[in-house]
Design an enzyme around this catalytic site. Sequence first.
Site, PDB file in Angstrom:
ATOM      1  CB  VAL A  11     -15.213   8.654  27.588  1.00 13.92           C
ATOM      2  CG1 VAL A  11     -14.293   9.868  27.680  1.00 13.92           C
ATOM      3  CG2 VAL A  11     -16.055   8.745  26.322  1.00 13.92           C
ATOM      4  CD  GLU A  12      -8.509   8.738  30.933  1.00 11.35           C
ATOM      5  OE1 GLU A  12      -8.463   8.747  32.173  1.00 11.35           O
ATOM      6  OE2 GLU A  12      -8.365   9.747  30.228  1.00 11.35           O
ATOM      7  CE  LYS A  26      -5.147  14.358  34.019  1.00 13.08           C
ATOM      8  NZ  LYS A  26      -3.707  14.242  34.360  1.00 13.08           N
ATOM      9  NE  ARG A  40      -9.353   8.563  40.641  1.00 15.34           N
ATOM     10  CZ  ARG A  40      -9.393   7.250  40.526  1.00 15.34           C
ATOM     11  NH1 ARG A  40      -9.708   6.510  41.568  1.00 15.34           N
ATOM     12  NH2 ARG A  40      -9.135   6.664  39.371  1.00 15.34           N
ATOM     13  N   GLY A  41     -12.216  13.312  40.694  1.00 19.35           N
ATOM     14  CA  GLY A  41     -12.119  14.319  39.646  1.00 19.35           C
ATOM     15  C   GLY A  41     -13.465  14.880  39.237  1.00 19.35           C
ATOM     16  CB  CYS A  74      -7.021   3.678  38.619  1.00 18.34           C
ATOM     17  SG  CYS A  74      -6.650   4.318  36.967  1.00 18.34           S
ATOM     18  CG  ASP A  93     -11.245   3.204  41.047  1.00 18.71           C
ATOM     19  OD1 ASP A  93     -11.104   4.437  41.129  1.00 18.71           O
ATOM     20  OD2 ASP A  93     -10.769   2.519  40.118  1.00 18.71           O
TER      21      ASP A  93
END
EC number: 1.7.1.13
Length: 274
Positions: A80-81, A83, A249-250, A181, A188
Amino acid sequence: MTPEQSPLGKPSAYTEQYDASLLFPIARKNAREAIGIGAQLPFFGTDIWNAYELSWLNARGKPQIAVATFFVPADSPNIVESKSFKLYLGSFAQTAFESMETVRDTIKRDVSASCGATVSVHLTAPYEFGKLQMEEFEGLSLDRLDLDTDVYHPDASLLTAALDEAPVEETLVSNLLKSNCPVTGQPDWGSVQIHYVGPQIDHAGLLRYIISYRNHTGFHEQCVEKIFLDVLKACKPVKLAVYARYTRRGGLDINPFRTNYNLPMPDNMRLARQ
């Protein structure tokens, strides 16, 4: 679907109403074929995802929170990507669910469908947060080596081993893994643990090889699989396991594990930088 078609690196409208369609699957096949991996995988393992920004409403409208952990099998056809995963989890924020178990089961159903394989999901409730302790990889640190290098794109020729000598068993660790990325170019940052049985790997060469990912573009899972394959081909270990843990991240961290022999799945340890 390709990474370029994903929401990564593009302006996105955030929704706080549950929406499973936000999940964006990316096939593993293309990246694997690019490094010579066919249908018969040379490894098995898992990708461990941790999500720290999950919240929803209970039946009375009170916000609930949890830390979510996902175990995605390495033989799943898709990942799953990241973002899209963040947007999907964010869509729970203003949606009411009967219980934490309902949230878990909903996520398990949706993410498994997106990955094309059964994904295990665990939610850690706030009263259990005290159990989430920091640890560090066990093993001999390669970062202790004082060396020169100027190679910042993956170069398997840096890897050598004492192929004519008796086999050894070692666990080697570095905190100097960095890649980028492939869609946004964002860095990363990661740590990697390599356990093997076989001809002794030259430590300086292995560290230079890990450092050589510094300007490489690739998703976390793809980088770990390339490391695994390059070490396997160049150094010819009988047993090999590669485990990387990347900084979040995120609100998400991704931690791929690959091995070619029977091992229990690794601990979902949280490193200091995570």
